[in-house]
Write an enzyme that holds these catalytic residues in place. Sequence first.
Site, PDB file in Angstrom:
ATOM      1  N   GLU B  64       0.815  -1.225   0.000  1.00  0.00           N
ATOM      2  CA  GLU B  64       0.000   0.000   0.000  1.00  0.00           C
ATOM      3  C   GLU B  64       0.840   1.263   0.000  1.00  0.00           C
ATOM      4  O   GLU B  64       0.412   2.290  -0.528  1.00  0.00           O
ATOM      5  CB  GLU B  64      -0.976  -0.004   1.174  1.00  0.00           C
ATOM      6  CG  GLU B  64      -2.185  -0.931   0.981  1.00  0.00           C
ATOM      7  CD  GLU B  64      -1.872  -2.399   1.215  1.00  0.00           C
ATOM      8  OE1 GLU B  64      -0.785  -2.703   1.749  1.00  0.00           O
ATOM      9  OE2 GLU B  64      -2.704  -3.250   0.876  1.00  0.00           O
ATOM     10  N   HIS B 132     -11.964  -5.429   7.811  1.00  0.00           N
ATOM     11  CA  HIS B 132     -12.483  -5.293   6.442  1.00  0.00           C
ATOM     12  C   HIS B 132     -13.860  -4.643   6.490  1.00  0.00           C
ATOM     13  O   HIS B 132     -14.778  -5.048   5.794  1.00  0.00           O
ATOM     14  CB  HIS B 132     -12.601  -6.658   5.749  1.00  0.00           C
ATOM     15  CG  HIS B 132     -11.299  -7.292   5.401  1.00  0.00           C
ATOM     16  ND1 HIS B 132     -10.411  -7.740   6.343  1.00  0.00           N
ATOM     17  CD2 HIS B 132     -10.716  -7.541   4.206  1.00  0.00           C
ATOM     18  CE1 HIS B 132      -9.349  -8.256   5.741  1.00  0.00           C
ATOM     19  NE2 HIS B 132      -9.510  -8.144   4.442  1.00  0.00           N
TER      20      HIS B 132
END
Lengths: 320, 338
Positions: B64, B132
């Site tokens: 990321e 999530h």
Amino acid sequence: MEAKMLLEMYEQMDLIRTYEETLYYLFLEGIMPGSIHQSHGQEACAVGMLYGLRKTDYMASTHRPAGHDIAKGVSVKDMMCEMFGKEDGCCKGRGGAMHTGDITVGAIPANAIVGGNIPISTGIGLSLKMQKRDDVVVCFFGDGASNEGAFHEGLNGAAIWKLPVIFVCENNLYGASTSIKNTLNIEDIALRADSYGMPGEVVDGNDVLAVYAAAQRAITRARKGEGPTLLELKTYRIAGHSRSDGCAYRDDVEEAEWFARDPIELLKNKILKEKIADEQILADIHEKNEQIVNEAVDYAIEAKEPSVDDVLLNVYWEGD
Amino acid sequence: MAQLTMVQALNKAIADEMERDSSVFCLGEDISDKDGGFGGAFAVTRGLYEKFGEERVLNTPISEILISGAAIGAAMVGSRPIADLQYGDFIFCMMDQLCNQAAKMCYMSGGQVKVPMVLRAPVGATQRGAQHAQSLEGFFTRVPGLKVICPATPYDAVGLLKTAIRDDNPVIVFEHKKLYGGKRVEAGAIAPVGEVPDKEYTIDFGKAEIKREGTDITIVANLLMMYRAMEAASHLEKEGISCEVIDPRTLVPFDFDTVIKSVKKTGRLMIVHEDTYSNGWGAEISAYVAEHAIYYLDAPIVRVTTYDTPIPFSPVLEDYVIPSTERIIESVRQLMDS
């Protein structure tokens, strides 16, 4: 040809040192705001890497950017104004000592988060490749940054996409006050290149010609589309980490060994030994540099402060 | 006029912009459908590889910091990257790049460089546990230099995403997983299908939309919560309570004028979001309205939000912590009584 290059390198290295020493005195006198991280002793890294680069090549620097900026062609006057936080500064006084740069000469405004400029350099390289340009990015960072996650992700990305980035680790043996003996379990940071499938090279960072030669190998490779290189320049900062640092963590023997290999003195000795120039010519170069820096100081002190009415300018892009 | 799902609308906006401007490209994990790849975790980028090739639909490692840093660097020198996060929660892995780099680059360079990048981040609780599931919009509304948008309809998805791609600043696009309507059907998904004109259009940031006019209470709600607020409003209408529902559509910039104008009419304000209660983006709206329009209020401002916990996996618990239509209805009833 080589004589001209050596004298130009000397001139740049001397300008960097003159500029940074002047800044240091201005801080001691208490007339300059903020802090400073000098690259004193590392001038050969900046000049050896950046000598001869195009304006359209990019350079990404760190919290210690003055040497890199000057070697990439940023105006000393613009930088000095920035140090004083003035509107005429290269970042209009909004950046400060750790963010100097001038995009018009390819000097990306410097980055003060350790390792933060590494993935950004990969992105610049990615765009250059997509634009089919044969320009390169020289990304400077220190030994400390090589332990950041950003180093790993940035180098891996540049390697898998074969990007024109030269990653330059200036290993000056200390991350602030902490020795690399306590932060690395390997002798050479250049070894890490292997794990990304890119060439890595250890270079004497105090020998400007050794740095230049390694730079040319990496730059040529990058321009040909063969991908990135990791260069580790072993060097030493003569000054402390920042202006308040007296280097209590370094021992006298180590300091004496490195100080004896001052990069400007090494180049000077070579120039004199090979009779490329005499003492007088080198003294004239220094005098000229002092004049450039002193004029910049005089200008910056008198330059106007930014207006508080403009404090919101450039929070968002103001338009092309 | 086409009938599109959110996934189709987002895909169309990206494809149109890549067609229009060769400097636009996508990067992210699993975004390409080359060789059996996903075409995005929620299939938003499906088919783009075939149209635009590998270089402009760039699969990245699971990195990321690289995704965000590469987007920023590329944006600084002439590209317009659209970075893709599989799940919004992974945004914390790139916080330095977003908040110290992308957000500040223009300002601290004195306007020398711009960072015209888009980051797309799916949010919302969908029975995947605490990492999530988060709705993180509020985090980024307090970072000067970033823009934050949250399209909830296919029409808005096309118009706002195109504006984001053309914007010269970093824009974070929060999309809700239960609104996508892609191949992965989430429990409790709404998956709206909406009309999208064939004709080119964009939607300016900072313009809220009044989804339903009303006179008794103003409800400001985004993403999935906008749909639940609309459902609650229909129900409450039968009880004689007239709700005005506003979708802010963009959080930075935020259309305070539309909200305050509505509050002057209704005298009551409720904010509904899936972001946390404490310092969720509703806290700022609440404070702003209190500061600028308190004398128009007939009752306290109320926030109906996810409780201040990590999102639990148990569907029973997850349904409990996320505002339900029933919770909104009950909160409105209480507010009307106060």
